[in-house]
Design an enzyme around this catalytic site. Sequence first.
Site, PDB file in Angstrom:
ATOM      1  N   LYS A  19       0.835  -1.205   0.000  1.00 48.90           N
ATOM      2  CA  LYS A  19       0.000   0.000   0.000  1.00 48.90           C
ATOM      3  C   LYS A  19       0.870   1.256   0.000  1.00 48.90           C
ATOM      4  O   LYS A  19       1.702   1.438   0.892  1.00 48.90           O
ATOM      5  CB  LYS A  19      -0.917   0.015   1.234  1.00 48.90           C
ATOM      6  CG  LYS A  19      -2.093  -0.918   1.122  1.00 48.90           C
ATOM      7  CD  LYS A  19      -2.887  -0.969   2.420  1.00 48.90           C
ATOM      8  CE  LYS A  19      -4.031   0.007   2.428  1.00 48.90           C
ATOM      9  NZ  LYS A  19      -4.919  -0.222   3.605  1.00 48.90           N
ATOM     10  N   ILE A  20       0.644   2.099  -0.999  1.00 52.02           N
ATOM     11  CA  ILE A  20       1.358   3.379  -1.114  1.00 52.02           C
ATOM     12  C   ILE A  20       0.312   4.483  -1.219  1.00 52.02           C
ATOM     13  O   ILE A  20      -0.606   4.384  -2.042  1.00 52.02           O
ATOM     14  CB  ILE A  20       2.270   3.393  -2.358  1.00 52.02           C
ATOM     15  CG1 ILE A  20       3.348   2.312  -2.256  1.00 52.02           C
ATOM     16  CG2 ILE A  20       2.914   4.768  -2.536  1.00 52.02           C
ATOM     17  CD1 ILE A  20       4.253   2.196  -3.475  1.00 52.02           C
TER      18      ILE A  20
END
Length: 370
Positions: free
Chosen positions: A142-143
């Site tokens: 997750k970014i």
Amino acid sequence: MSTHERLAALSAAGVSIWLDDLSRERLRSGNLRELIEDWNVVGVTTNPTIFAGALANGEAYTDQIRDLAARGASVADAVREITVADVQQACDVFSGTWEATGGIDGRVSLEVDPTLARDTEATVAEAVDLWKAVDRPNLLVKIPATEQGLPAISRALSEGVSVNVTLIFSVERYRLVMEAYLSGLEQAAANGHPLAPITSVASFFVSRVDTEIDKRLDAIGTDEAKALRGKAGVANSRLAYAAFQEVFSGARWEALAAKGAKVQRPLWASTGVKNPDYSDTLYVTELVVADTVNTMPEKTMKAFADHGELQGDRVTGTGAQAQEVFDALEGVGIDLTDVFLVLENEGVEKFDKSWDELGATVREQLDGAR
């Protein structure tokens, strides 16, 4: 329609049901496997709040905490080892789903340190480190979709890392996220990576948009303003889907698809309904459309299973209608640019705070075990 039939029908409509929760207790008890087998769950998302809650409740982490304390592990190393271990186990539980869906579902998301949200280089380094540490093909890193996160998304993808882009609030930012995805795939191909294994979802937040805009509509206080309450979140998501359909067609996308690339599906996030005046299944029922993911807290998933209504595709072709809602919001005085800026800043702050809470929980448990 029975409980499980509703969820099966939702899946058949092209909505992948992902659970917005993970704990070692769920893994050990067989609960996660049960949700896969009986509740049509085909993926999991995590965040620091979820891990902090899991650690604070139950004994499932005691042995690992004791081992980490005996080794003199730092809080940062302990957080990494604990979260990676849970995500590895979850990835293994979902491996059958991953294989059966050709790598589209069976995905487990793990977040980069959210305190790095405004630092491109550090985010890229952390994303690659997490990818190597978990070492499972069905991981999604997750970014956040901050301005600094956008180039990090492209760079992580270019290294063959599959990415869940989080904290997307506006269609304008979402378009930049899709651009980052296409650019990342083009770089990955240039770097010699096969595109078929690379997967991405774009997490578009829903309920938080209504919470912020409803607050502003109440402050305006006119009948015209109040009539718009609870409409922004769904309208925003429908506009996002129209943008998705537009971007994932045409020559540029077809060139990537010919090399095995998968579309970056929209993921409806923050779908737990926060306002008790609204239906508790609002953000599921109104966002049914193919090629999407809906990541739900267990409470929302079970509410839909119990009494959710399936009314067919509620999204395709609704762009003009959704734009009318946004025009009306601006007409009563809602500053949408400010709304989305506030939501992004709050989102980063909330994740930072959750990360701090996770670290504090781990520190307390390590100290107790020493």
